[in-house]
Motif scaffolding. Structure first.
Motif, PDB file in Angstrom:
ATOM      1  N   PHE A 214      44.814  57.633  40.074  1.00 34.52           N
ATOM      2  CA  PHE A 214      44.123  56.576  39.342  1.00 34.52           C
ATOM      3  C   PHE A 214      42.627  56.567  39.649  1.00 34.52           C
ATOM      4  CE2 PHE A 214      42.721  52.048  39.425  1.00 34.52           C
ATOM      5  CZ  PHE A 214      43.030  51.652  38.130  1.00 34.52           C
ATOM      6  N   GLY A 215      42.265  57.117  40.821  1.00 35.02           N
ATOM      7  CA  GLY A 215      40.863  57.087  41.245  1.00 35.02           C
ATOM      8  C   GLY A 215      40.492  55.748  41.857  1.00 35.02           C
ATOM      9  N   TYR A 216      39.190  55.551  42.082  1.00 36.56           N
ATOM     10  CA  TYR A 216      38.641  54.271  42.590  1.00 36.56           C
ATOM     11  C   TYR A 216      39.284  53.826  43.907  1.00 36.56           C
ATOM     12  CZ  TYR A 216      37.440  54.273  37.663  1.00 36.56           C
ATOM     13  OH  TYR A 216      37.012  54.650  36.424  1.00 36.56           O
ATOM     14  N   GLY A 217      39.912  54.778  44.657  1.00 39.32           N
ATOM     15  CA  GLY A 217      40.676  54.400  45.842  1.00 39.32           C
ATOM     16  C   GLY A 217      39.917  53.509  46.818  1.00 39.32           C
ATOM     17  N   PRO A 218      38.712  53.915  47.280  1.00 36.75           N
ATOM     18  CA  PRO A 218      38.033  53.112  48.305  1.00 36.75           C
ATOM     19  C   PRO A 218      37.711  51.687  47.857  1.00 36.75           C
ATOM     20  CG  PRO A 218      37.068  55.314  48.143  1.00 36.75           C
ATOM     21  CD  PRO A 218      38.036  55.193  47.016  1.00 36.75           C
ATOM     22  N   ILE A 219      37.281  51.539  46.612  1.00 39.87           N
ATOM     23  CA  ILE A 219      36.901  50.180  46.177  1.00 39.87           C
ATOM     24  C   ILE A 219      38.153  49.305  45.992  1.00 39.87           C
ATOM     25  CG2 ILE A 219      36.620  50.909  43.740  1.00 39.87           C
ATOM     26  CD1 ILE A 219      34.522  48.161  45.175  1.00 39.87           C
ATOM     27  N   VAL A 220      39.207  49.886  45.425  1.00 41.60           N
ATOM     28  CA  VAL A 220      40.420  49.077  45.205  1.00 41.60           C
ATOM     29  C   VAL A 220      41.037  48.681  46.552  1.00 41.60           C
ATOM     30  CG1 VAL A 220      42.708  49.005  44.140  1.00 41.60           C
ATOM     31  CG2 VAL A 220      40.848  50.150  42.968  1.00 41.60           C
ATOM     32  N   GLN A 221      41.038  49.630  47.494  1.00 40.89           N
ATOM     33  CA  GLN A 221      41.594  49.303  48.808  1.00 40.89           C
ATOM     34  C   GLN A 221      40.746  48.232  49.500  1.00 40.89           C
ATOM     35  OE1 GLN A 221      44.588  50.483  49.672  1.00 40.89           O
ATOM     36  NE2 GLN A 221      44.488  48.993  51.351  1.00 40.89           N
ATOM     37  N   ALA A 222      39.421  48.327  49.327  1.00 38.09           N
ATOM     38  CA  ALA A 222      38.544  47.322  49.952  1.00 38.09           C
ATOM     39  C   ALA A 222      38.793  45.940  49.354  1.00 38.09           C
ATOM     40  CB  ALA A 222      37.086  47.732  49.793  1.00 38.09           C
ATOM     41  N   ILE A 223      39.095  45.879  48.069  1.00 39.82           N
ATOM     42  CA  ILE A 223      39.394  44.566  47.452  1.00 39.82           C
ATOM     43  C   ILE A 223      40.662  43.995  48.092  1.00 39.82           C
ATOM     44  CG2 ILE A 223      40.030  43.339  45.339  1.00 39.82           C
ATOM     45  CD1 ILE A 223      38.430  45.435  43.745  1.00 39.82           C
ATOM     46  N   TYR A 224      41.688  44.845  48.189  1.00 40.07           N
ATOM     47  CA  TYR A 224      42.956  44.341  48.740  1.00 40.07           C
ATOM     48  C   TYR A 224      42.780  43.931  50.208  1.00 40.07           C
ATOM     49  CZ  TYR A 224      47.938  43.917  49.655  1.00 40.07           C
ATOM     50  OH  TYR A 224      49.173  43.427  49.998  1.00 40.07           O
ATOM     51  N   ASP A 225      42.132  44.781  50.982  1.00 40.43           N
ATOM     52  CA  ASP A 225      41.924  44.451  52.399  1.00 40.43           C
ATOM     53  C   ASP A 225      41.060  43.203  52.544  1.00 40.43           C
ATOM     54  OD1 ASP A 225      43.457  46.624  53.057  1.00 40.43           O
ATOM     55  OD2 ASP A 225      41.761  47.949  53.487  1.00 40.43           O
ATOM     56  N   GLY A 226      40.076  43.055  51.663  1.00 39.83           N
ATOM     57  CA  GLY A 226      39.234  41.851  51.689  1.00 39.83           C
ATOM     58  C   GLY A 226      40.057  40.597  51.417  1.00 39.83           C
ATOM     59  N   LEU A 227      40.989  40.699  50.478  1.00 39.96           N
ATOM     60  CA  LEU A 227      41.856  39.541  50.184  1.00 39.96           C
ATOM     61  C   LEU A 227      42.723  39.198  51.391  1.00 39.96           C
ATOM     62  CD1 LEU A 227      42.955  40.452  46.534  1.00 39.96           C
ATOM     63  CD2 LEU A 227      41.583  38.469  47.221  1.00 39.96           C
ATOM     64  N   LEU A 228      43.259  40.228  52.045  1.00 44.37           N
ATOM     65  CA  LEU A 228      44.097  39.962  53.228  1.00 44.37           C
ATOM     66  C   LEU A 228      43.260  39.310  54.333  1.00 44.37           C
ATOM     67  CD1 LEU A 228      46.346  43.174  53.395  1.00 44.37           C
ATOM     68  CD2 LEU A 228      46.811  40.987  52.277  1.00 44.37           C
ATOM     69  N   ALA A 229      41.986  39.710  54.422  1.00 43.71           N
ATOM     70  CA  ALA A 229      41.114  39.095  55.424  1.00 43.71           C
ATOM     71  C   ALA A 229      40.894  37.619  55.094  1.00 43.71           C
ATOM     72  CB  ALA A 229      39.775  39.834  55.485  1.00 43.71           C
ATOM     73  N   LEU A 230      40.766  37.295  53.819  1.00 47.53           N
ATOM     74  CA  LEU A 230      40.576  35.887  53.430  1.00 47.53           C
ATOM     75  C   LEU A 230      41.826  35.059  53.742  1.00 47.53           C
ATOM     76  CD1 LEU A 230      38.597  36.088  50.042  1.00 47.53           C
ATOM     77  CD2 LEU A 230      37.725  35.807  52.367  1.00 47.53           C
ATOM     78  N   VAL A 231      42.985  35.720  53.676  1.00 45.15           N
ATOM     79  CA  VAL A 231      44.227  35.025  54.068  1.00 45.15           C
ATOM     80  C   VAL A 231      44.184  34.756  55.569  1.00 45.15           C
ATOM     81  CG1 VAL A 231      46.749  35.238  54.292  1.00 45.15           C
ATOM     82  CG2 VAL A 231      45.610  36.021  52.205  1.00 45.15           C
ATOM     83  N   GLU A 232      43.811  35.771  56.331  1.00 42.57           N
ATOM     84  CA  GLU A 232      43.762  35.607  57.797  1.00 42.57           C
ATOM     85  C   GLU A 232      42.795  34.512  58.214  1.00 42.57           C
ATOM     86  OE1 GLU A 232      43.072  39.005  60.503  1.00 42.57           O
ATOM     87  OE2 GLU A 232      44.901  39.751  59.536  1.00 42.57           O
ATOM     88  N   GLU A 233      41.695  34.430  57.461  1.00 41.46           N
ATOM     89  CA  GLU A 233      40.709  33.382  57.770  1.00 41.46           C
ATOM     90  C   GLU A 233      41.178  32.005  57.300  1.00 41.46           C
ATOM     91  OE1 GLU A 233      37.097  34.782  55.831  1.00 41.46           O
ATOM     92  OE2 GLU A 233      37.333  36.712  56.847  1.00 41.46           O
ATOM     93  N   GLY A 234      42.294  31.967  56.587  1.00 42.39           N
ATOM     94  CA  GLY A 234      42.842  30.688  56.114  1.00 42.39           C
ATOM     95  C   GLY A 234      42.139  30.164  54.870  1.00 42.39           C
ATOM     96  N   PHE A 235      41.306  31.010  54.230  1.00 44.41           N
ATOM     97  CA  PHE A 235      40.588  30.533  53.047  1.00 44.41           C
ATOM     98  C   PHE A 235      41.467  30.546  51.799  1.00 44.41           C
ATOM     99  CE2 PHE A 235      37.716  31.161  49.401  1.00 44.41           C
ATOM    100  CZ  PHE A 235      37.015  29.966  49.488  1.00 44.41           C
ATOM    101  N   VAL A 236      42.339  31.545  51.710  1.00 42.71           N
ATOM    102  CA  VAL A 236      43.323  31.547  50.610  1.00 42.71           C
ATOM    103  C   VAL A 236      44.724  31.687  51.224  1.00 42.71           C
ATOM    104  CG1 VAL A 236      41.860  32.510  48.776  1.00 42.71           C
ATOM    105  CG2 VAL A 236      43.087  34.051  50.264  1.00 42.71           C
ATOM    106  N   ALA A 237      45.719  31.245  50.463  1.00 46.51           N
ATOM    107  CA  ALA A 237      47.098  31.319  50.955  1.00 46.51           C
ATOM    108  C   ALA A 237      47.689  32.678  50.590  1.00 46.51           C
ATOM    109  CB  ALA A 237      47.925  30.208  50.325  1.00 46.51           C
ATOM    110  N   SER A 238      48.620  33.154  51.410  1.00 46.18           N
ATOM    111  CA  SER A 238      49.237  34.451  51.102  1.00 46.18           C
ATOM    112  C   SER A 238      49.968  34.373  49.759  1.00 46.18           C
ATOM    113  CB  SER A 238      50.176  34.897  52.226  1.00 46.18           C
ATOM    114  OG  SER A 238      51.088  33.883  52.491  1.00 46.18           O
ATOM    115  N   GLU A 239      50.500  33.182  49.438  1.00 46.46           N
ATOM    116  CA  GLU A 239      51.143  32.976  48.130  1.00 46.46           C
ATOM    117  C   GLU A 239      50.196  33.299  46.988  1.00 46.46           C
ATOM    118  OE1 GLU A 239      54.512  32.624  48.773  1.00 46.46           O
ATOM    119  OE2 GLU A 239      54.268  31.530  46.861  1.00 46.46           O
ATOM    120  N   GLU A 240      48.952  32.855  47.157  1.00 46.91           N
ATOM    121  CA  GLU A 240      47.966  33.063  46.088  1.00 46.91           C
ATOM    122  C   GLU A 240      47.667  34.561  45.933  1.00 46.91           C
ATOM    123  OE1 GLU A 240      45.280  29.062  46.058  1.00 46.91           O
ATOM    124  OE2 GLU A 240      45.096  30.283  47.866  1.00 46.91           O
TER     125      GLU A 240
END
Ligand SMILES: C[S@@+](CC[C@H](N)C(=O)[O-])C[C@H]1O[C@@H](n2cnc3c(N)ncnc32)[C@H](O)[C@@H]1O
Length: 361
Positions: A214-240
């Motif tokens: 599909f390409g775009y691997g680094p940017i797509v992975q960074a988006i997903y990892d960034g979202l998981l970091a926001l969950v860890e920080e408690g800013f968004v819920a894992s459900e969201e």
């Protein structure tokens, strides 16, 4: 799919002109398709004067990236039909698209295709391109860039990613593949009705490379990892985050050809040209010159923020009006910038360009 059942997804691109200012990656990726559009405009069967020549631009967003293609098309049509022939340019996008920005840009941008062209008439339609948008056989020339890889809906949750191409979940991947096949047929069926006999349709889409990548691997992975970091920080819920998905697909050449398998035509359309290519990574080229990792990261994030962040933010528990939406986008942006700047790498951008002809001209 019945008319009433067409769901309205994804969220439109980030409004207030943000997409226009942040979509240089898409503009560069589309440039190899402009020669196809010029060829199409030179060959398309035209309505008889005084009926206007109609060009449709499917998935225009706020229109800046449509200026160059529309100028190319209009110039080719002018060579054939003269300067006084009426040309109607119809930009289409989802109902919530920021069309106000598009019309202001057409009036004010020095690159506007309307400059010095009193007989070019621009209008817009706010409706999904998975429906028929224009009258039967009314379009001489269709153009769509970076749009038809957006699905009509999120077909399934992706439990382990935000992009199905990177998921290990077989059921999710299959649901996306099914939806992609269905949407591709719906899109073509609608265009087959609208394009006049002998008319042309030029498409530039995300694609899959030979290995199915599909390409775009680094940017797509960074988006997903960034979202998981926001969950860890408690800013968004894992459900969201679990609900969040980017409903885009790359299609292989075989998948793009699939509807045309029987008799070589589908909805009266035949493929005149179909080619895979890798988009030029100008952000990487600039990084190689400047070695500015921060600038590299900021430019890639601009690409994804304007196009996919609104769709992700719509899955916050308060929907599109969630009070955290603005901060969510800013924090996610910062997370991704930090990740990409830490180790800049070139991005693979698999694309396909396609020219279709409506039979009977
Ligand atoms: C990445 S932008 C591309 C804009 C522009 N064509 C370009 O080349 O930069 C994708 C556009 O497709 C639109 N889009 C996605 N799904 C759509 C649909 N079902 N009907 C109409 N437009 C759609 C989005 O709203 C968005 O404006």
């Amino acid at each position: 799919m019945t008319e009433a059942a067409v769901p309205i997804t994804p969220a439109p691109m980030e409004g207030h002109g943000v997409y226009n200012r942040s979509s240089q990656v898409q503009a560069a990726g589309s440039s190899p398709a402009l020669s196809l559009l010029e060829q199409a405009a030179t060959q398309a069967a035209l309505a008889r004067a005084p009926e206007p020549i109609t060009i449709a631009d499917y998935g225009s967003s706020q229109g800046h990236n449509s200026l160059a293609p529309m100028r190319v098309a209009i110039a080719a049509l002018r060579r054939r039909a003269g300067s006084s022939r009426a040309i109607s340019v119809v930009h289409t996008d989802l109902p919530d698209n920021d069309f106000a920005v598009l019309f202001r840009m057409l009036a004010e941008d020095p690159e506007s295709y309307q400059r010095g062209e009193p007989m070019v008439f621009a209008s817009a339609i706010g409706r999904s391109f998975y429906e028929q948008l224009l009258p039967e056989a009314s379009v001489a020339l269709g153009w769509s860039s970076w749009a038809t890889h957006w699905l009509s809906r999120v077909p399934a949750e992706i439990p382990d990613h935000i992009q199905s191409a990177f998921s290990q979940d077989r059921a999710a991947r299959e649901a996306y593949a099914r939806q992609a096949a269905e949407d591709w047929q719906s899109f073509l069926a609608c265009r087959g009705r609208e394009i006049r006999p002998g008319g042309r349709l030029v498409l530039l889409n995300m694609a899959l490379d030979d290995a199915g990548g599909f390409g775009y691997g680094p940017i797509v992975q960074a988006i997903y990892d960034g979202l998981l970091a926001l969950v860890e920080e408690g800013f968004v819920a894992s459900e969201e985050v679990r609900r969040m998905a980017i409903p885009t697909v790359g299609r292989s050449l075989e998948q793009l050809r699939a509807p045309f398998k029987e008799g070589g035509q589908f909805a009266g359309l035949v493929i005149e040209h179909l080619q895979f290519f890798l988009g030029e990574d100008r952000i990487w080229a600039e990084y190689e010159r400047s070695r500015d990792a921060q600038a590299f990261a900021v430019r890639w994030v601009a690409f994804s923020r304007a196009s996919v962040f609104p769709t992700l933010a719509a899955e916050l528990s308060g929907g599109q009006s969630d009070p955290r939406a603005g901060e969510f986008m800013d924090r996610l942006e910062a997370e991704i910038v930090a990740r990409l700047a830490a180790s800049p790498v070139p991005m693979e951008m698999p694309l396909a360009r396609m020219l279709l002809v409506k039979q009977g001209g």
